[in-house]
Design an enzyme around this catalytic site. Sequence first.
Site, PDB file in Angstrom:
ATOM      1  N   LYS A   1       0.857  -1.194   0.000  1.00  0.00           N
ATOM      2  CA  LYS A   1       0.000   0.000   0.000  1.00  0.00           C
ATOM      3  C   LYS A   1       0.887   1.236   0.000  1.00  0.00           C
ATOM      4  CE  LYS A   1      -3.926   1.806   2.744  1.00  0.00           C
ATOM      5  NZ  LYS A   1      -4.787   1.503   3.917  1.00  0.00           N
TER       6      LYS A   1
ATOM      7  N   SER B   1      -9.703   1.288   2.752  1.00  0.00           N
ATOM      8  CA  SER B   1      -8.857   2.133   1.952  1.00  0.00           C
ATOM      9  C   SER B   1      -7.776   1.392   1.172  1.00  0.00           C
ATOM     10  CB  SER B   1      -8.193   3.177   2.851  1.00  0.00           C
ATOM     11  OG  SER B   1      -7.324   2.559   3.785  1.00  0.00           O
TER      12      SER B   1
ATOM     13  N   SER C   1      -9.764  -1.299   6.843  1.00  0.00           N
ATOM     14  CA  SER C   1      -9.204  -1.102   5.500  1.00  0.00           C
ATOM     15  C   SER C   1      -8.443  -2.260   4.895  1.00  0.00           C
ATOM     16  CB  SER C   1      -8.296   0.115   5.489  1.00  0.00           C
ATOM     17  OG  SER C   1      -9.084   1.259   5.381  1.00  0.00           O
TER      18      SER C   1
HETATM   19  N1  GLN Z   1     -13.278   3.424   6.441  1.00  0.00           N
HETATM   20  C1  GLN Z   1     -12.564   3.737   7.632  1.00  0.00           C
HETATM   21  C2  GLN Z   1     -12.121   5.174   7.628  1.00  0.00           C
HETATM   22  O1  GLN Z   1     -12.368   5.816   6.663  1.00  0.00           O
HETATM   23  C3  GLN Z   1     -11.402   2.826   7.812  1.00  0.00           C
HETATM   24  C4  GLN Z   1     -10.195   3.234   7.078  1.00  0.00           C
HETATM   25  C5  GLN Z   1      -8.996   2.439   7.425  1.00  0.00           C
HETATM   26  O2  GLN Z   1      -9.082   1.390   8.067  1.00  0.00           O
HETATM   27  N2  GLN Z   1      -7.845   2.970   7.077  1.00  0.00           N
HETATM   28  O3  GLN Z   1     -11.561   5.652   8.546  1.00  0.00           O
END
Ligand code: GLN
Length: 475
Positions: free
Chosen positions: A78, A153, A177
């Site tokens: 990532k 994400s 994510s």
């Molecule tokens: N959807 C969650 C957020 O927007 C989780 C994102 C993540 O785990 N990085 O914070």
Amino acid sequence: MAKNYHSYSDIKSGLISGEVSVEQLVKDYLQQINANTHLNVFNEVFGDEALANARALDTRLQNNEPVGKLAGMVIGIKDNICYKGHKVTASSKILENFTSIYSSTIVERMLAEDAIIIGRCNCDEFAMGAANENSYFGPVKNFADETRVGGGSSGGSAVAVQAGMCHAAIGTDTGGSVRQPASFCGVVGLKPTYGRISRHGIISYASSFDQVGPITRSVEDAALLFEVMAGPDEYDTTLAHEPVPQAAGLKKETGKKRIAYLQEAISSPGVDADVKATLTAYIDKLRADGHTVKPISFELPDYLVPTYYILAMAEASSNLARYDGVHYGYRSPNATDLVTTYKKSRSEGFGKEVKRRIMLGTFVLSAGYYDAYYAKAQKVRRLIQDKTNEVLDEFDFILTPTAPEPAFALGLKEKDPVVTYLYDIFTVQASLAGMPAISLPAGNNSKGLPLGLQLLTKKFAEKELLNFSEYFLEL
Ligand code: GLN
């Protein structure tokens, strides 16, 4: 197209017998990447470098030199994971031209075991999102249906594995994510216990939640990558000193377990019918196999998402203060003095969602509102941890869908951030409680879209979680 090896052990035997070369593997993945650039999975492909590293590894294999546990495993990371000498952007304009001056601990550990890193994967800007639509470099498309999102994400990481562009990928999971994109892409996504894997060299979003996790086709590979990445690190003092389970000890569970499932996941009108049907089918299969499976009503469901967002945004507002146009990253050419350097660099460098979160996070931490929001959310977090522990005193695992729906259409939820936030309802509990959870592929719906189920368990019980997952996938 590259042969899609289900697990690394299949590759390893080929490498040892000389049937497969690492160079050929990398070439095949590069070909698949090049044939699918429209999916927007990689922010950058390290093609020549990966090929050169592959050739060097092939030479060592031919000479029967010892090689590491990940020799020939081709991995996408990532784009919020630092790799020395390579760009790292967190999919943000503010870091568009930033090059890592050191490697994260996890990259060092994977390289020390002879993994090949093939590129950096697209993600939501600073990992904030659930659809990969908040990336400065544009959304990632799902390989199963290009009109749909790949999740977020870590959307690029999940689609990279789904589409056979690399063998495995690394994501980060703050509120879901790793797990949610894995479920949208029909692959395995593990979020370990908070404190298992070093955050050194991972671009911070919300430090009390952030955890690195593998995205793989098999549970076996998740266990292997977990083993390589986990364990104490002098650069991250939050790490636990619990022994790390070894992948070689992974054993398909044969015992009978006690499993709780969330009643609301079946009764709530907010959960898609196919998702409910899949959950119900698995409950039936588990019961038929002799496990004790019971519905529970978690006492605090309405508090999960708000508590997560208050705390994550507060931490983000603090973590992202470092992007000031002075230290590093984007500096506005329109700035004329110190104050406009801060203001314009941040206004121009951050995207809409990141700015929204910085503002909300600053608000909940501000003198007049701190007690009402931030301090209260901390207390509720403790209650959520306690309640989750109570459930896990009685049950071995909590089973839920990973997400309330399968992958949704691109652009559909972008307009209303709260709708996207609610998407995290099943994943944030493990994040708030610091517990490990895994998303496992559970077939496709009638439209061919992957569905995922999540298992959550006690802190540091990854071994039990992985052993049970190995069994669960064969149900
Ligand atoms: N959807 C969650 C957020 O927007 C989780 C994102 C993540 O785990 N990085 O914070």
